[in-house]
Every structure is written in C-alpha cells, then in structure tokens.
Scaffold this motif. Sequence first.
Motif, short mmCIF file in Angstrom:
data_model
loop_
_atom_site.label_atom_id
_atom_site.label_comp_id
_atom_site.label_asym_id
_atom_site.label_seq_id
_atom_site.Cartn_x
_atom_site.Cartn_y
_atom_site.Cartn_z
N GLY A 1 61.73 31.83 14.09
CA GLY A 1 62.37 30.82 14.92
C GLY A 1 61.38 30.31 15.95
N PRO A 2 61.75 29.26 16.67
CA PRO A 2 60.85 28.74 17.69
C PRO A 2 60.64 29.74 18.83
CG PRO A 2 62.90 27.45 17.57
CD PRO A 2 63.02 28.55 16.59
N GLY B 1 53.08 33.07 19.08
CA GLY B 1 53.98 33.59 20.13
C GLY B 1 55.45 33.30 19.87
N ILE B 2 55.80 32.93 18.62
CA ILE B 2 57.19 32.57 18.35
C ILE B 2 58.03 33.79 17.96
CG2 ILE B 2 56.58 30.22 17.67
CD1 ILE B 2 56.84 31.16 14.71
N SER B 3 59.33 33.58 17.74
CA SER B 3 60.25 34.67 17.42
C SER B 3 60.35 34.86 15.92
CB SER B 3 61.63 34.34 18.00
OG SER B 3 62.08 33.08 17.51
N GLY B 4 60.70 36.08 15.52
CA GLY B 4 60.85 36.34 14.09
C GLY B 4 61.56 37.65 13.83
N PRO C 1 60.23 39.82 18.89
CA PRO C 1 60.63 38.80 19.86
C PRO C 1 59.46 37.86 20.17
CG PRO C 1 61.16 41.03 20.61
CD PRO C 1 60.21 41.16 19.46
N SER C 2 59.78 36.71 20.74
CA SER C 2 58.75 35.78 21.18
C SER C 2 57.86 36.47 22.21
CB SER C 2 59.38 34.57 21.88
OG SER C 2 60.38 34.01 21.09
N TYR C 3 56.58 36.04 22.27
CA TYR C 3 55.69 36.65 23.26
C TYR C 3 56.22 36.36 24.66
CZ TYR C 3 51.57 38.15 25.70
OH TYR C 3 50.72 38.84 26.53
N GLY C 4 56.42 37.42 25.43
CA GLY C 4 56.93 37.24 26.78
C GLY C 4 58.44 37.45 26.90
N LEU D 1 45.74 25.64 16.75
CA LEU D 1 46.18 24.86 15.59
C LEU D 1 47.38 25.51 14.92
CD1 LEU D 1 42.76 23.85 13.95
CD2 LEU D 1 44.29 22.45 15.38
N VAL D 2 47.35 26.84 14.81
CA VAL D 2 48.47 27.56 14.19
C VAL D 2 49.74 27.31 15.01
CG1 VAL D 2 49.41 29.87 13.71
CG2 VAL D 2 47.04 29.33 13.11
N ALA D 3 49.61 27.40 16.33
CA ALA D 3 50.78 27.18 17.20
C ALA D 3 51.29 25.75 17.05
CB ALA D 3 50.41 27.47 18.65
N ARG D 4 50.36 24.78 16.92
CA ARG D 4 50.78 23.38 16.77
C ARG D 4 51.51 23.16 15.46
NH1 ARG D 4 45.50 20.11 18.49
NH2 ARG D 4 45.49 20.74 20.68
N ASP D 5 51.01 23.84 14.40
CA ASP D 5 51.71 23.76 13.10
C ASP D 5 53.18 24.12 13.28
OD1 ASP D 5 49.51 23.07 11.66
OD2 ASP D 5 49.38 24.93 10.48
N PHE D 6 53.41 25.25 13.94
CA PHE D 6 54.79 25.71 14.10
C PHE D 6 55.59 24.74 14.95
CE2 PHE D 6 53.13 30.02 12.96
CZ PHE D 6 54.02 30.30 11.94
N SER D 7 55.03 24.30 16.08
CA SER D 7 55.85 23.46 16.94
C SER D 7 56.15 22.13 16.26
CB SER D 7 55.24 23.30 18.33
OG SER D 7 54.06 22.58 18.25
N ARG D 8 55.23 21.68 15.40
CA ARG D 8 55.51 20.45 14.65
C ARG D 8 56.66 20.66 13.66
NH1 ARG D 8 53.92 19.31 10.05
NH2 ARG D 8 52.24 20.84 10.02
N VAL D 9 56.62 21.76 12.87
CA VAL D 9 57.69 21.92 11.88
C VAL D 9 59.03 22.21 12.57
CG1 VAL D 9 56.15 22.69 10.03
CG2 VAL D 9 57.40 24.39 11.38
#
Lengths: 488, 484
Positions: free
Chosen positions: A457-458, A435-438, A193-196, A384-392
Amino acid sequence: MSLLDLSISELGRRLRAREFSSVELAEEALGRVEALDGKLGAFLRTTPELALEQARAADRRLADEADPPALCGIPIGHKDVLCTRGVETTAGSRILEGFRPPYDATVVARLARDGAVVVGKMNCDEFAMGSSNENSAFQPTVNPWDAERVPGGSSGGSAAAVAARLSVATLGTDTGGSVRLPASFCGVVGVKPSYGRVSRYGVIAFASSLDQVGPLAKTVEDAQLVLSSIAGPDRRDSTTSPAPVGDLAGALQEGVRGLRLGIPREYLAAGLEDGVKAVFDSACRWLEAEGAELVEVSLPSTEYALAAYYVIAPAEVSSNLARMDGIRFGPGEPQAPSLLEAYELARNRGFGPEVRRRVALGTFVLSSGYYDAYYLRAQKVRTLVARDFSRVFDGVDALISPTAPTPAFRLGERTHDPLAMYATDALTLPANLAGISGLSVPAGFASGLPVGVQVLGPYLGEAMCLRVGAAVERSADVWRRVPAGFDG
Amino acid sequence: MAELEAVIGLEVHAQLLTRSKMFCGCRAEYLGLPPNSNTCPTCLGLPGALPVINGRAVEMTIQTALALGCRIPEFSKFDRKNYFYPDLPKGYQISQYDLPLSLGGHLEFEVDGERRSCGITRVHLEEDAGTLHHAGEIHTAKFSLVDLNRAGVPLMEIVGEPDLRSPKEAPQYLRALRQLLLHLGVNDGNMEQGSLRCDANISLRPRGQREFGVKVEVKNMNSFRSLEAALEFEVRRQSAVIESGGTVRQETRGWSEAEQATVSQRSKEEAQDYRYFPEPDLPPLQVSRELVERLRAGLPEPPLRLRDRLRDQHQLAEEQAALITERPQDAAYFEAMVAAGAPPRSAANWQLGPLQALCKDAKLDIERSPVPAVELAGLVRMVEAGEVSGTTGREVLVEAFATSRSPVDLIRERGLIQVSDAAQMEAWVGEAIRQLPKAASDFQSGNDRALGPLVGAVRKASGGVANPDLASRLLRERLGRGGG
C-alpha cells in the motif's frame, strides 16, 4: 487442539469469560515450547518468570477493568533484535552474548502496557541479515511444514513459532522482507509497516533507514491488533511519523469492492515457480470475484532495486555495527598486542561470515573515492524506486504480487551462493527502499508448502493493506491449518 | 630564497552551555561526577538506542553563526563520521559534513591595537566524545578506563579560513572568539578544562606566492600561550626543513608542553577515511526564517562595539574599556554602577581594582558578588563626594563583601562619614599636637615626614572620621607651614 490455535479475539473473549486464565494460557504456550521447540529451534530463550508475572498482572486487569486491551493476557514473542530490559538480547550474534539491555524497546513497552505476555525471544539471522535464518550464530530454525526447509529470514523464529502455535503472535523486523518472507514461507500473516509508522527505539539496528518492526500472526485481524498497539509517534525516535494511526480495525470488514489493484509486471518476471504462480492467480480471481478491478502496472526501476539495496543496507550496517567493538560487548581481547588488533580479533570472532561480508561491503562503498559511484548512485536509484511507487499509487489503491518467487527452499541450498540468497528478497525489498506499507498473507499451498501473497500500500497505507489482506484471507480460508506434528 | 610567510587557520571546538546533551536527556554538565554516572542508553551507544536533536543547541549554534555574520541555509543535516576509538561509544560521531548549519562569516580581532578580520568557513554542530584515563603513560599503560560522562555533550565547531599570517595573530583571534562566545552565553571559555579547544593548520610559503604550502595540523594546545608557542615552533621547524631544501610532510602533530615542541602523531598516509554519510536516525533539519530572525533579534551587542561605545560614552581609558568588556557580566556590572550614579572612571577603577580582587580571592564570579553594583555605586559616590575617604571606603567594601551587608549602611551605622566641620577639626588637630609634641616640632622645623603621624593622630582622635586632607591643611596652618 491447543488454545494457541485460537485467534486473539477468540482468546480475549474466553479470557474475559474466565474459561481459562492468562496464567493457564501462558503455561500452555511455555509447555508447547518446552515440548516442541526442540525440533523447530524458533526460541533462543524462554522467559517463564517474566511471562507468569505478566500473566498474573493480566489476570488482575481482566478481572478489574471494564474494558481491558485486546492483547491483555495474550502470549507473544519478541525477535531477539528487540531490547528487553534485563532479558538477554543477542540479535542472533555471539558478540552480544550476555548483553542484558537496561531498557525496553518502545514496541516492547507498548505491548507490555497493553497487557501482552512475553514468553521468549525469537531466533533470527545474525543482526537480521539473512533470508533463511541459517545465519543465526546459535541455531538454525527449521520450517514447521517441512523440517528440511528454511523458515525464511530474518524473522524466521518469529514466523515459525506462530505457525507451530508456540506463540499467539510475535514481533519481527523487516529491512528488505524479513517479516514478509518468513511469513510467506511459514504460512502466517506478516506486516511491514511504512517507515516511521512504528518506533525503532530499542531495535538493534541493521539498516536504520530501512528497518521497521512488524507483527507476525495467524490472521490479518491478529496482526492488526498487534500493529495498533505498537504503531504511532514516539518522541524517542525522530524518524517516526507524527500522523495519527487511526482506526485500523475498521478496514478489515470493508471488502475490496470498487478497489483498483495493480499487479506489477516486473514482479511476475522469470524465476517465479509454477506452484507460486498458481496460488497467486487464484488469489487474483478471488479478489476480482469480490469486486476488485485488477490492472497491470509497471515499476520500471525494480531491476535496479536489489543492487541499490545491497549498497545502502551494508553501508548502514558498517556504521551501525561499529559499536560492537569487543570492548564493551563481546568477550574482549585483553591479550591483543594493540588496540587495532583487539578490534580485529573481537570482531572476527564475534561476527559470522555474512555479517563480516556486509560490514566489508558497506565499508568499501562509503570509502573516499567510491562514495559517489556506489552510495550516492544507490540513493538516486532509491529515489527512482520511490517515484515508481508514488506514480502507480496515483492510479491504484494497492499492489498485489507473490511475496517470494518460490516457497521455502531447502536448508543449505543457498548458503554458499550469497547472490542467490540475496535474490530471495527481490519482490519485498523495493517496498523498504520506498518506505511504503506492505504485508504478506497466506493464500494457499504449493507441494504442501505455504505460499503468501504480498499486498503493498502507499506510505501510511496500512489500513489498505489490511483491507486487501483480509479479503485474500477470507477466500483462501487456510489459516486454521496447522503443520503436522504441531497440531496436538 | 624569498622570505617565508606563515598561513594559519584555526578550528575551534566549543562545548555549548545547554542543560542537556546533544542527543539525549542527560545533563551537559559532566565535571566532578562519578565515572559513567551521567549516561543513558543513547549516550552510552547501547544497541537500539536512538538520538534526538537538542533544539537549544541548534539555536545556540545559529546564534553564534549569526554573530559571526554567517549565512544560515534553510536545509541542514547531520552525518556520521565513522572511526574506532574507545572514547567513541557508537564507533561514529554524529557531526555535520556537507550541509552544515551555517556558512561563510568573519571575525574581527585586534593585534597590537590594530583591527584585523579573519574569514569563518562554517559553524557546525556535533557531539563530544567520552574521556579516557590511562593507567600510566598512554603507550605503556596496562589498561585504560573509559568515562562516558562527557560523551554526547553538544560541541560547536567554528572553522576559520586560513587568513592568519603570523603565530601571534592566532591567540588574538582565539581571544576575540572566546569573548564573543562568552557574550553570547553559549560557552564558558575554559580552555584548561577543555570546554574550549583549538586546533591549528599551518603551512609556509614564499611571501608573494599565491598557492599554499603543505599544511600541518597541530593539536593539544590548551592555552593561548601554548597556541602561540606551538605555531612559533612550527614556523621554525618548517622553515628549517624548507631552507635545507627539504619538503614539509603533510601530517598531524601534537604540542608537547613538557618538550615545548610539536611531535608527529600521524602522517597523511595514516589519515583516517571517516566514511561520512547522512545520519539515518535523524531527519534533515529545516531551519525556518522566523527562527533565524528571532535569534538575530536576540543577539547581544558585539563585544568590540560594546567596548568602543563604553569607552567613548564614559571617557574610559582604552585598557579600562577592554577589561570592563572582557566578559558580559563585567560590562553588565559596570553599566549597572553607572546607571546607579557612580562616576564612570571611578566605577571602573573600583570594579577592576578592589572588587575584582575580592571576587578572585573568594572564587566568586562578579555576577554572584555579595556587593551588588547598586551598592558599590553608592559607596563610590560617597568617596567621590568626599564623605568617606578612599581608605575607609576600601575597608568598608571588604567588610561588606564578607558579610553581604550594604557598604553605605555600614558607613552610616558606624558614623564613618568624614567630618570637615572647622571647629570640630580644630579641636582634634589641637589634641594631636598635644599628643605628639616631638612630631609637631620636627614638622615645624622642616621635616615633612613628621606630618603623616600627626594626620594619623587627628584621625585617631576623631575615631576615624576626620577628613584627612583637611586635617593636613589645618596642621600646616597651625604649625606655621601653611604657605608651602
């Protein structure tokens, strides 16, 4: 054929129809553990008294309540990093031998509230540090599909027990892939799950900013049912999201028509085994046939994620494990000539080599003079890793990739090469940093070994992961396959 | 060699008077409880347990910071300070490192009647550790017992700038800070029990030099007196080192009450590397401007300003004003008495004199005095109006305090209101002279000391209600010494 081959909804239907009782179901699970776990090593201990007591209570609820929870009477197992009141909880470590927590983890309490029946505590890498389960201080768990191979880690016991039908579902924890990797290696579904999204209260911490509890189960629907029970805000964990969980079940039937799914170019780089590639390619074709649009995307910071993870996670480890000082946990060293030596002796004896390595690594990167060069820089990479994901995720609904570059490897194959072992998690750990879902869902076999597909997922996008995962599961149609030797 | 000057800065730790601990629901009040009974998985540091921030502790810290004129940044966070010690159950203390709740203020205090100001670097929030009970002396004990009742109690740290220049300034700074905390109601000010603790950094340098000398940290001072004594000792010790051509070692030293000396605890080389990093179990703190303004609006009058105001408004003596504003409950009692019509100076005298003595004997805080301010005011008014004598008033106060009765009621019930009626008084005076003829003739022949027993006899004849001043005047007149 065993009752444990059935899905949770099928078991629930038959329990309500009184075809069998929860007590009978628990006894069957405990019987299978007794008969079969000797060759698997998935359980650190069973909890027959607790299981039968909970099963009797579940039977009363099934009889009395008009609409008992979906998990009422369902046998489950808890990774041994989850605190269970009065039941020994070791996190796979000698230093916690004999530790009986006076309290239940929130996830344990929530499953109990929903009537689930705890059959035992699952083996894992010591303090969840490892990718093969070979770092358990007590026993290795083997892969149910091939006893010479690892089940993956660190939630290896949790994954192997579900694959071998010794438990209907289990809980694991995922800090860098510790649910998804063993799910892939053992051929079961595993959700990170997503963090949190899920409370960490009562979860013996590995790396607090990365840890999440997730379910392992035979099907996406089973995993969803467990996730729906454990997810949601908890006032005892300030890092849980206040956002409501919503209806996750609905997502399972929605299909993927019209979804844009991204394939991260960097995740298909060199090192991917042919058999894994073949399974992943067919999953892509199924999803396209179901009406999804597949596009290639780029996550350029991926190559730095592994290094950043192995700075941040050990840093938190060095602090989280400080309470294991041999005074209140562990055998103690009353003969030590000084306090410092008592600490050193207790921790050298109580911790295995991988834990000691990470404590040393983490202590180093936080030291004055090195903090900026390591910890601070790693935190920047994390951003940067988190930004990569939120961008895609602005352009795609979810990402798909293999869960791991290879199927399960052989026992002992990577134990002497920590860097090779760390690389096992290369495709899973970026999601923890962000911190995303997967999740990982079984998609096929390569040379007789299960291969999983990872869906990312986001943030708080669990429903999307389940939706795509369910589509892969329907097309793959492999979840009913039981490893030889466990199919009776 | 130029004359040496001391440079001193204080770090003060104050336990906050919250109901619960800093990160769990256990009581913050821990004294007198069976060992390890006031604990839970979180403050025991059990594996898996997590902290939750006590909002009230955050508010109290911000309020203190505001009273010290600090800035409150909108963004703050907690960090882990890592070190091993048996009284620290998690192996780290949750504290604040680079983004504390507040920054940059100052504290006003007085030395020999002169007002000074000392900078405040920061006020931040952390948690207290447990306590250790050694079986004997710490270094030779066979074992030590750990009590975690105190672990996790909210602890506010007030870091002062190195603005103090002599050992005698230090206790004065600390007194002013303690007084402020008392008036804010955030700390009980008890240094003996350790709810208020003070460490000092001290270095010496030639007067006129800008750069600081090598600093020494001094710990274990649990009274104003030991703080001053420890710093004086350090000035002597460091001066001797420097004057003999040596250099002061950077180290931590502990004050030994028994030896009246500081003792080296650890050198700079042995100093711990606390490996601070952001506490991942707690989200960063966003401090809203609304909260800050609400807390600012609720600040009490600063103690020094309160003292000046009461002094000027009521013509109190400087010392009286200082004593009456030492603690907020004293000032509140005083102001309530004045509001109830007691003349201020007498009110202060009665409060600081007889009432405070009674409270002290009964170990009662003035807030819980069985004689409330309005009642004492009533008594003071009667004394001032000459309706009862001071002596009777004090006797009645003792009884009222013991029985929780109204002193005014007691006076009325017993008919203790002084009688000044001339005819009645004349009769009692005549009676007294008849009873003590010897004293009367002695007084007549010039022996002043004989007047006392005569006045006593008048009072006795009246059953204690005769106005003693009037009695002596009448006696003088009757015995022919009216003129002088």
